[in-house]
Design an enzyme around this catalytic site. Structure first.
Site, PDB file in Angstrom:
ATOM      1  N   GLY B  47      19.857 -10.168  13.322  1.00  0.00           N
ATOM      2  CA  GLY B  47      19.209 -10.333  14.621  1.00  0.00           C
ATOM      3  C   GLY B  47      19.920  -9.637  15.768  1.00  0.00           C
ATOM      4  O   GLY B  47      19.393  -9.563  16.873  1.00  0.00           O
ATOM      5  N   CYS B 257     -13.187 -12.750   5.937  1.00  0.00           N
ATOM      6  CA  CYS B 257     -13.368 -11.303   6.035  1.00  0.00           C
ATOM      7  C   CYS B 257     -14.774 -10.943   5.572  1.00  0.00           C
ATOM      8  O   CYS B 257     -15.209 -11.330   4.490  1.00  0.00           O
ATOM      9  CB  CYS B 257     -12.325 -10.586   5.182  1.00  0.00           C
ATOM     10  SG  CYS B 257     -12.657  -8.820   5.018  1.00  0.00           S
ATOM     11  N   CYS B 282     -10.437  -8.014   7.315  1.00  0.00           N
ATOM     12  CA  CYS B 282      -8.992  -8.069   7.088  1.00  0.00           C
ATOM     13  C   CYS B 282      -8.313  -6.959   7.883  1.00  0.00           C
ATOM     14  O   CYS B 282      -8.770  -5.823   7.897  1.00  0.00           O
ATOM     15  CB  CYS B 282      -8.657  -7.833   5.616  1.00  0.00           C
ATOM     16  SG  CYS B 282      -9.085  -9.195   4.548  1.00  0.00           S
ATOM     17  N   CYS B 288      -7.182  -6.067   1.409  1.00  0.00           N
ATOM     18  CA  CYS B 288      -8.646  -6.191   1.417  1.00  0.00           C
ATOM     19  C   CYS B 288      -9.237  -5.429   0.223  1.00  0.00           C
ATOM     20  O   CYS B 288     -10.089  -5.956  -0.504  1.00  0.00           O
ATOM     21  CB  CYS B 288      -9.196  -5.658   2.728  1.00  0.00           C
ATOM     22  SG  CYS B 288     -10.916  -6.067   3.045  1.00  0.00           S
TER      23      CYS B 288
END
Lengths: 368, 308
Positions: B47, B257, B282, B288
């Protein structure tokens, strides 16, 4: 058709590039050659070399041609090319008193040692569009060359070096010498190899500005001169000319001239009160590739402004100035907004709809 | 992959081969070494934003040059690459990236998340779970999550060093007071390993939980701002939230979707200019496609122009 095609991106890009190439050529006029740009649009070439931070007139001309005259794009191409090149040597620090002068003026003194040399300048030109340029230019060229030195007798050869105007003030003890930062090591900061942190060394600041975008530097410097700042600059000296680039000879170690570059140098003088309470002159320094006087002066003003003890305006804040003057970075980020942001926008939509719902429900707190 | 395998794969003649007149993977080996060292530092301090000397790439600053430099510094000839933008393999920017990386490396390119060893992405984390053998490289426009509350880099670096995050918490609190809940859409600030507040790049909140205790190494690159940071595998990544004002992902109200029928993916909202209806698809095009294939193409609710 509402649905964004998820296929076909490659073809679309290819077609866009084809159209772009065609757009530059379609006009029917004679196509430009890079040499014409290099010789005749030399100020643009200078600017692009400066912002692209690569002294390469032929490449800059080519980049200008390829980008159809967009200085930001051209400088960007030059910068990207530069990033692929190996660094073979570092040049030896070079005093500009050895400059082969093309132009040299001082606004501080009427008469300066070596004299004021106006050189090629548009400063006192009338900004009237010259319709005669539409006529046959090759005849014009011949005429100019023929008459250029007509009636000029006993041309004084310019001295090889000119004394610096500010040296006169220095000798009198009127100039506050800037404390050498990092006196422990004379290592110069290299903004292309290190990530700048703030407060930045002066060498890092000058490097950033030397390849800063002319318009960006001008804007910030102008804001200072106009009143959002406290620098009342006097142009101590402005020089345009050629300086030799020297490296240590790899075998003998002796200084060795590998060529020369055209630069513009500006030194501004500004009055200020030093720590011990006495008034002194302080200097601001600007230097950039080629002939770009607006940039060099802006840079010098900002160099001085950024050394204000307590920054009171944007132009005096070193982090503000140095983080925003790079044209390649700023134009890249500005244009990235053209990229799709469907996903983040969808996420924002979700939040906004939810917040609206919360307000309609009259709840101040949506936690379950 | 074992280190010895990696060296065999990457240090051979193939890696040294010039591609189209440029070094393999475009950037020179010295720069790659610098980038790799910075990546190691980033992994060691999860981080934390590691400054690096970002090089100019032949694509514009702000268009993924940070992610691109990360990809080019760690890619080897045996890698399989996937590049997405907004979750989509065919998006113009993703195509452009692939064209360039393909040209200078010659690696295999895929749209299948599970097949890829390296995935470079802008604004999304793929829906399919990634494994320890994969690396996800995220393009980052603004690496500093504290930028919202503090403009100065000098000051935000101090805030991080001292763990002084009170202004960020106050910002969230005020947001709740004004909006009823936290109104941050994408780029939701997270706490990494209980230490640094990190900008997860502009991924939707939907993707934030995928960062938490993952098996995959996540690398973040900001080219213009010259920062690299990382979330190593098995690292705690927690969105900032209050006990009584919880972090929430985007709510699609059970929508599916239109194309593959998925109920478990982040959706793009599309305005149909014929019917004026809102349609949903999607965002992850690879997911997808795969979903649609598995369902059998003939069953798929293929969207057509006349579909209303």
């Amino acid at each position: 058709m509402g649905y964004v095609a998820i296929k076909g991106g490659a073809e679309a890009i290819e077609n866009a590039l084809q159209m772009l190439r065609y757009e530059r050529m379609k006009g029917g006029s004679k196509l430009l050659e890079a040499g014409q740009i290099r010789d005749q649009l030399y100020l643009l070439v200078d600017r692009v070399m400066g912002e692209g931070s690569l002294y390469a007139p032929n490449l800059a001309a080519l980049a200008i041609m390829q980008s159809a005259g967009d200085p930001l794009e051209a400088a960007f191409m030059l910068r990207a090319f530069r990033a692929t090149k190996t660094r073979i040597a570092s040049s030896i620090p070079q005093s500009t008193s050895e400059m082969r002068i093309v132009r040299r003026i001082s606004a501080a003194f009427k008469d300066i040692p070596g004299g004021q040399i106006l050189g090629p300048s548009s400063d006192y030109s009338l900004r009237l569009i010259d319709f005669e340029l539409l006529d046959n230019q090759s005849e014009e060229k011949e005429r100019i060359i023929k008459t250029l030195f007509e009636g000029v007798s006993n041309v004084d050869v310019l001295p090889a070096s000119f004394p610096k105007v500010v040296e006169r003030l220095r000798a009198e003890g009127l100039v506050e010498e800037s404390q050498r930062e990092n006196s422990a090591s004379d290592e110069m900061f290299d903004i292309t190899r290190q990530s700048m942190t703030f407060p930045a060394q002066r060498s890092a600041a000058l490097q950033s500005m030397a390849r800063g975008e002319t318009g960006g530097l001008l804007l910030l410097a102008y804001s200072n001169m106009r009143g959002y700042g406290d620098i009342h600059p006097t142009l101590g000296e402005l020089r345009v000319g050629f300086i030799p680039v020297k490296i240590s000879h790899p075998h003998t170690g002796q200084p060795y001239v590998i060529g020369e570059i055209k630069v513009t140098e500006a030194e501004v003088i500004s009055k200020s009160i030093t720590r011990d309470g006495s008034p002194k002159f302080t200097l601001g320094y600007g230097l950039c590739f080629g002939q770009n006087e607006t940039k060099a002066i802006s840079m010098a003003v900002l160099d001085r402004a950024m050394r204000s003890e307590e920054p009171a305006s944007a132009s005096e804040d070193q982090e503000f100035v140095l983080s925003h003057v790079d044209g390649i970075e700023s134009m890249g980020f500005c244009n990235h907004w053209k990229l799709p942001h469907y996903v983040t926008f969808q996420s924002d939509l979700d939040r906004l709809r939810q917040v609206k719902k919360n307000h309609e429900k009259g709840t101040s707190h949506a936690a379950e | 992959m074992r280190l010895s395998e990696w060296i065999d794969a990457n240090d051979g003649e193939a890696a040294a081969t010039k591609r189209n007149g440029y070094n393999f993977a475009f950037i020179d080996e010295g720069t790659k070494r610098e980038l790799r060292r910075k990546i190691l530092k980033a992994v060691a301090i999860p981080g934390y934003q590691v400054p690096f000397a970002s090089r100019e790439m032949p694509i514009a600053r702000g268009w993924g040059t940070g992610g691109l430099q990360l990809t080019l510094s760690i890619i080897g000839p045996n890698d399989t690459l996937k590049v997405i933008d907004q979750g989509c393999d065919g998006s113009v920017n993703a195509v452009n990236m692939k064209k360039f990386i393909g040209k200078v490396t010659g690696v295999r390119i895929t749209t299948d998340t599970t097949e890829a060893t390296l995935i470079q992405t802008r604004h999304r984390i793929p829906e399919e779970k990634m494994t320890e053998n994969q690396v996800l490289i995220l393009q980052v426009p603004i690496p500093e999550s504290l930028r919202t509350v503090e403009a100065s880099e000098r000051e935000t670096r101090r805030m991080h060093a001292e763990g002084d995050y009170s202004r960020m918490w106050l910002y969230l609190y005020e947001d709740i007071v004004n909006s009823g809940e936290i109104s941050i859409g994408a780029r939701y600030p997270v706490s990494v390993n209980g230490r640094y507040i990190m900008d997860p790049s502009p991924i939707p909140r939907w993707d934030v939980p995928k960062l938490h205790m993952a098996e995959t190494l996540y690398l973040f690159g900001a080219g213009r701002e010259k920062r690299i940071y990382a979330v190593p595998p098995h690292t705690r990544v927690e969105p900032l939230e209050y006990e009584d004002a919880a972090f929430r992902v985007e709510d699609f109200n059970g929508r599916t979707c239109r194309r593959c029928g998925s109920t478990a993916s982040y959706l793009d909202e599309i305005m149909d200019d014929v019917s004026g209806n809102r349609l949903y698809f999607c965002s992850d095009s690879g997911f997808c496609d795969k979903n649609l294939e598995q369902r059998g193409a003939q069953d798929g609710l293929r969207y057509t122009q006349s579909n209303t």
